[in-house]
Scaffold this motif. Structure first.
Motif, mmCIF file in Angstrom:
data_model
loop_
_atom_site.group_PDB
_atom_site.id
_atom_site.type_symbol
_atom_site.label_atom_id
_atom_site.label_comp_id
_atom_site.label_asym_id
_atom_site.label_seq_id
_atom_site.Cartn_x
_atom_site.Cartn_y
_atom_site.Cartn_z
ATOM 1 N N VAL A 111 0.843 -1.206 0.000
ATOM 2 C CA VAL A 111 0.000 0.000 0.000
ATOM 3 C C VAL A 111 0.873 1.248 0.000
ATOM 4 C CG1 VAL A 111 -1.659 1.305 1.382
ATOM 5 C CG2 VAL A 111 -1.983 -1.137 1.030
ATOM 6 N N LEU A 112 1.981 1.229 0.728
ATOM 7 C CA LEU A 112 2.911 2.357 0.716
ATOM 8 C C LEU A 112 3.504 2.555 -0.674
ATOM 9 C CD1 LEU A 112 4.414 4.492 2.428
ATOM 10 C CD2 LEU A 112 6.192 2.775 2.754
ATOM 11 N N HIS A 113 3.859 1.463 -1.344
ATOM 12 C CA HIS A 113 4.382 1.554 -2.708
ATOM 13 C C HIS A 113 3.340 2.165 -3.642
ATOM 14 C CE1 HIS A 113 6.340 0.462 -6.449
ATOM 15 N NE2 HIS A 113 5.192 -0.077 -6.830
ATOM 16 N N LEU A 114 2.108 1.739 -3.536
ATOM 17 C CA LEU A 114 1.050 2.300 -4.381
ATOM 18 C C LEU A 114 0.848 3.785 -4.106
ATOM 19 C CD1 LEU A 114 -1.698 -0.458 -4.364
ATOM 20 C CD2 LEU A 114 -0.163 0.158 -6.222
ATOM 21 N N ALA A 115 0.913 4.177 -2.840
ATOM 22 C CA ALA A 115 0.690 5.578 -2.489
ATOM 23 C C ALA A 115 1.813 6.479 -2.990
ATOM 24 C CB ALA A 115 0.551 5.727 -0.979
ATOM 25 N N LEU A 116 3.040 5.955 -3.056
ATOM 26 C CA LEU A 116 4.169 6.796 -3.445
ATOM 27 C C LEU A 116 4.457 6.769 -4.942
ATOM 28 C CD1 LEU A 116 6.636 6.054 -0.527
ATOM 29 C CD2 LEU A 116 5.183 8.057 -0.853
ATOM 30 N N PHE A 117 4.253 5.632 -5.605
ATOM 31 C CA PHE A 117 4.708 5.494 -6.979
ATOM 32 C C PHE A 117 3.602 5.296 -8.002
ATOM 33 C CE2 PHE A 117 8.244 3.937 -4.345
ATOM 34 C CZ PHE A 117 9.166 4.912 -4.677
ATOM 35 N N ASN A 118 2.357 5.266 -7.599
ATOM 36 C CA ASN A 118 1.263 5.077 -8.535
ATOM 37 C C ASN A 118 0.978 6.401 -9.246
ATOM 38 O OD1 ASN A 118 -0.902 4.103 -9.918
ATOM 39 N ND2 ASN A 118 -2.079 3.518 -8.110
ATOM 40 N N PRO A 119 0.849 6.395 -10.576
ATOM 41 C CA PRO A 119 0.594 7.659 -11.271
ATOM 42 C C PRO A 119 -0.804 8.217 -11.020
ATOM 43 C CG PRO A 119 0.546 5.854 -12.815
ATOM 44 C CD PRO A 119 1.012 5.290 -11.507
ATOM 45 N N ASP A 120 -1.700 7.433 -10.463
ATOM 46 C CA ASP A 120 -3.054 7.916 -10.188
ATOM 47 C C ASP A 120 -3.139 8.716 -8.900
ATOM 48 O OD1 ASP A 120 -3.945 6.644 -12.441
ATOM 49 O OD2 ASP A 120 -4.403 4.789 -11.385
ATOM 50 N N VAL A 121 -2.108 8.679 -8.077
ATOM 51 C CA VAL A 121 -2.116 9.374 -6.792
ATOM 52 C C VAL A 121 -1.432 10.720 -6.954
ATOM 53 C CG1 VAL A 121 -1.341 9.294 -4.404
ATOM 54 C CG2 VAL A 121 -2.073 7.206 -5.543
ATOM 55 N N SER A 122 -2.108 11.766 -6.524
ATOM 56 C CA SER A 122 -1.547 13.113 -6.607
ATOM 57 C C SER A 122 -1.413 13.686 -5.202
ATOM 58 C CB SER A 122 -2.464 14.007 -7.447
ATOM 59 O OG SER A 122 -1.972 15.322 -7.481
ATOM 60 N N TRP A 123 -0.164 13.867 -4.751
ATOM 61 C CA TRP A 123 0.081 14.422 -3.428
ATOM 62 C C TRP A 123 0.146 15.943 -3.473
ATOM 63 C CZ3 TRP A 123 -0.202 11.545 0.828
ATOM 64 C CH2 TRP A 123 -0.084 10.171 0.691
ATOM 65 N N ASP A 124 0.480 16.508 -4.618
ATOM 66 C CA ASP A 124 0.599 17.959 -4.770
ATOM 67 C C ASP A 124 -0.354 18.397 -5.869
ATOM 68 O OD1 ASP A 124 1.370 20.562 -4.690
ATOM 69 O OD2 ASP A 124 3.316 20.259 -5.627
ATOM 70 N N ARG A 125 -1.581 18.669 -5.516
ATOM 71 C CA ARG A 125 -2.601 18.985 -6.521
ATOM 72 C C ARG A 125 -2.436 20.388 -7.097
ATOM 73 N NH1 ARG A 125 -7.884 15.717 -5.774
ATOM 74 N NH2 ARG A 125 -8.075 16.676 -7.800
ATOM 75 N N LYS A 126 -1.756 21.266 -6.374
ATOM 76 C CA LYS A 126 -1.594 22.635 -6.849
ATOM 77 C C LYS A 126 -0.574 22.701 -7.984
ATOM 78 C CE LYS A 126 -0.538 27.281 -5.236
ATOM 79 N NZ LYS A 126 -0.100 28.091 -4.103
ATOM 80 N N ASN A 127 0.603 22.088 -7.801
ATOM 81 C CA ASN A 127 1.661 22.153 -8.804
ATOM 82 C C ASN A 127 1.607 21.011 -9.811
ATOM 83 O OD1 ASN A 127 2.757 24.456 -7.599
ATOM 84 N ND2 ASN A 127 3.868 23.209 -6.126
#
Length: 82
Positions: free
Chosen positions: A33-49
């Motif tokens: 789950v940590l791998h998916l959260a960090l390296f999945n292209p569908d996850v956006s941690w910085d929505r502004k930039n």
């Protein structure tokens, strides 16, 4: 809860492998789950930039955890640049 698990393991030694496999399985799931959260292209941690991170992935980027028969570094791009 941990004291109760340890007391049951002391009383019934055959439960120790079950506790080990459940603990190791939970660790593996957490790492996946940590791998998916960090390296999945569908996850956006910085929505502004970076509102759409999946648009930055090229055809040579590996988006699978493990690929048995595809070498992504040798793929050629199909289609025009956008």
């Amino acid at each position: 809860v941990l004291c109760q698990i340890l007391s049951q393991a002391k009383k019934h030694l055959s439960l120790i492998p079950i506790f080990v496999f459940i603990g190791a399985g939970g660790t593996g799931v957490a790492l996946f789950v940590l791998h998916l959260a960090l390296f999945n292209p569908d996850v956006s941690w910085d929505r502004k930039n970076n509102p759409e991170p999946w648009n930055k992935w090229g055809p040579n980027d590996q988006n699978e955890f493990y690929s048995m028969n595809i070498d992504y570094s040798k793929l050629k791009k199909e289609g025009p640049d956008i």
